[in-house]
Design a protein around this motif. Structure first.
Motif, PDB file in Angstrom:
ATOM      1  N   LYS A   3     -25.885   4.453   7.448  1.00 56.23           N
ATOM      2  CA  LYS A   3     -26.290   5.421   8.473  1.00 56.23           C
ATOM      3  C   LYS A   3     -26.815   6.666   7.775  1.00 56.23           C
ATOM      4  O   LYS A   3     -26.170   7.193   6.878  1.00 56.23           O
ATOM      5  CB  LYS A   3     -25.111   5.771   9.380  1.00 56.23           C
ATOM      6  N   ILE A   4     -28.018   7.061   8.161  1.00 55.35           N
ATOM      7  CA  ILE A   4     -28.646   8.217   7.535  1.00 55.35           C
ATOM      8  C   ILE A   4     -28.936   9.245   8.619  1.00 55.35           C
ATOM      9  O   ILE A   4     -29.439   8.898   9.694  1.00 55.35           O
ATOM     10  CB  ILE A   4     -29.958   7.809   6.837  1.00 55.35           C
ATOM     11  N   THR A   5     -28.626  10.488   8.332  1.00 53.90           N
ATOM     12  CA  THR A   5     -28.904  11.563   9.285  1.00 53.90           C
ATOM     13  C   THR A   5     -30.032  12.437   8.750  1.00 53.90           C
ATOM     14  O   THR A   5     -29.957  12.946   7.632  1.00 53.90           O
ATOM     15  CB  THR A   5     -27.644  12.412   9.542  1.00 53.90           C
ATOM     16  N   ALA A  18     -30.153   2.337   8.637  1.00 49.06           N
ATOM     17  CA  ALA A  18     -31.207   1.931   7.700  1.00 49.06           C
ATOM     18  C   ALA A  18     -30.775   0.673   6.972  1.00 49.06           C
ATOM     19  O   ALA A  18     -29.632   0.549   6.522  1.00 49.06           O
ATOM     20  CB  ALA A  18     -31.459   3.055   6.701  1.00 49.06           C
ATOM     21  N   LYS A  19     -31.711  -0.277   6.861  1.00 46.74           N
ATOM     22  CA  LYS A  19     -31.402  -1.557   6.215  1.00 46.74           C
ATOM     23  C   LYS A  19     -31.474  -1.422   4.702  1.00 46.74           C
ATOM     24  O   LYS A  19     -32.382  -0.766   4.172  1.00 46.74           O
ATOM     25  CB  LYS A  19     -32.416  -2.614   6.641  1.00 46.74           C
ATOM     26  N   ASN A  20     -30.555  -2.101   4.025  1.00 52.45           N
ATOM     27  CA  ASN A  20     -30.619  -2.132   2.564  1.00 52.45           C
ATOM     28  C   ASN A  20     -31.977  -2.672   2.124  1.00 52.45           C
ATOM     29  O   ASN A  20     -32.502  -3.630   2.700  1.00 52.45           O
ATOM     30  CB  ASN A  20     -29.527  -3.039   2.000  1.00 52.45           C
ATOM     31  N   GLY A  21     -32.527  -2.046   1.105  1.00 56.69           N
ATOM     32  CA  GLY A  21     -33.801  -2.513   0.553  1.00 56.69           C
ATOM     33  C   GLY A  21     -34.999  -1.829   1.157  1.00 56.69           C
ATOM     34  O   GLY A  21     -36.083  -1.839   0.578  1.00 56.69           O
ATOM     35  N   SER A  22     -34.818  -1.226   2.341  1.00 62.97           N
ATOM     36  CA  SER A  22     -35.935  -0.449   2.903  1.00 62.97           C
ATOM     37  C   SER A  22     -35.870   0.942   2.282  1.00 62.97           C
ATOM     38  O   SER A  22     -34.935   1.276   1.557  1.00 62.97           O
ATOM     39  CB  SER A  22     -35.830  -0.378   4.425  1.00 62.97           C
ATOM     40  N   SER A  23     -36.872   1.751   2.561  1.00 61.95           N
ATOM     41  CA  SER A  23     -36.816   3.119   2.050  1.00 61.95           C
ATOM     42  C   SER A  23     -36.283   4.031   3.149  1.00 61.95           C
ATOM     43  O   SER A  23     -36.307   3.688   4.343  1.00 61.95           O
ATOM     44  CB  SER A  23     -38.199   3.592   1.596  1.00 61.95           C
ATOM     45  N   VAL A  24     -35.813   5.189   2.744  1.00 65.37           N
ATOM     46  CA  VAL A  24     -35.336   6.178   3.716  1.00 65.37           C
ATOM     47  C   VAL A  24     -36.484   6.574   4.644  1.00 65.37           C
ATOM     48  O   VAL A  24     -36.302   6.732   5.854  1.00 65.37           O
ATOM     49  CB  VAL A  24     -34.744   7.393   2.959  1.00 65.37           C
ATOM     50  N   THR A  89     -34.450   4.149  -2.090  1.00 67.69           N
ATOM     51  CA  THR A  89     -34.129   2.835  -1.535  1.00 67.69           C
ATOM     52  C   THR A  89     -32.726   2.849  -0.942  1.00 67.69           C
ATOM     53  O   THR A  89     -31.775   3.323  -1.569  1.00 67.69           O
ATOM     54  CB  THR A  89     -34.213   1.762  -2.638  1.00 67.69           C
ATOM     55  N   VAL A  90     -32.627   2.334   0.289  1.00 71.19           N
ATOM     56  CA  VAL A  90     -31.348   2.314   0.995  1.00 71.19           C
ATOM     57  C   VAL A  90     -30.424   1.264   0.381  1.00 71.19           C
ATOM     58  O   VAL A  90     -30.832   0.137   0.127  1.00 71.19           O
ATOM     59  CB  VAL A  90     -31.571   2.001   2.496  1.00 71.19           C
ATOM     60  N   LYS A  91     -29.188   1.692   0.141  1.00 68.37           N
ATOM     61  CA  LYS A  91     -28.129   0.787  -0.335  1.00 68.37           C
ATOM     62  C   LYS A  91     -26.856   1.186   0.398  1.00 68.37           C
ATOM     63  O   LYS A  91     -26.777   2.280   0.965  1.00 68.37           O
ATOM     64  CB  LYS A  91     -27.883   0.974  -1.843  1.00 68.37           C
ATOM     65  N   ASP A  92     -25.854   0.300   0.337  1.00 70.33           N
ATOM     66  CA  ASP A  92     -24.587   0.591   1.024  1.00 70.33           C
ATOM     67  C   ASP A  92     -23.996   1.925   0.603  1.00 70.33           C
ATOM     68  O   ASP A  92     -23.368   2.617   1.400  1.00 70.33           O
ATOM     69  CB  ASP A  92     -23.554  -0.510   0.741  1.00 70.33           C
ATOM     70  N   ASN A  93     -24.185   2.291  -0.662  1.00 68.46           N
ATOM     71  CA  ASN A  93     -23.514   3.506  -1.135  1.00 68.46           C
ATOM     72  C   ASN A  93     -24.179   4.784  -0.601  1.00 68.46           C
ATOM     73  O   ASN A  93     -23.706   5.876  -0.868  1.00 68.46           O
ATOM     74  CB  ASN A  93     -23.419   3.544  -2.670  1.00 68.46           C
TER      75      ASN A  93
END
Ligand code: FES
Length: 106
Positions: A3-5, A18-24, A89-93
């Motif tokens: 989750k990105i704010t 946001a899905k992992n592997g996509s960009s912010v 790049t979006v990741k779980d962390n």
């Protein structure tokens, strides 16, 4: 998934999944977050996806690479926590990531 704010310059917040592997940047575009125009489509060539990374996430997000840094050199209102969101790049962390938008994208 993370989750990105996104926080607009006027303080309006938009939380997106946001899905992992996509960009912010891609996560912002998918959810129509205002202020992220992404004119170049993520090619690191426009800086209309400029964000300020919340200080608590600086280490997890990491530093810009040389290509991104040279693009940031031409962007407005660049700060030490500036990044181009198409290059993150979006990741779980990154769960809970907060990014703020500069005034020029308000
Ligand atoms: S979308 Fe153009 S630099 Fe990120």
């Amino acid at each position: 998934m993370a989750k990105i704010t996104f926080v607009e310059f006027d303080g309006t917040e938009h939380s997106v999944d946001a899905k992992n592997g996509s960009s912010v940047m891609e996560a912002a575009i998918r959810e129509n977050v205002p202020g992220i125009d992404a004119d170049c489509g993520g090619a690191c060539a426009c800086a209309t996806c400029h964000v300020y990374v919340d200080n608590s996430f600086i280490e997890k997000v990491g530093a810009p690479n040389d290509m991104e840094q040279s693009m940031l050199d031409f962007a407005e209102n660049v700060e030490s926590n500036s990044r181009l969101s198409c290059q993150i790049t979006v990741k779980d962390n990154l769960e809970g990531l907060v990014v703020r938008l500069p005034e020029s994208q308000g």
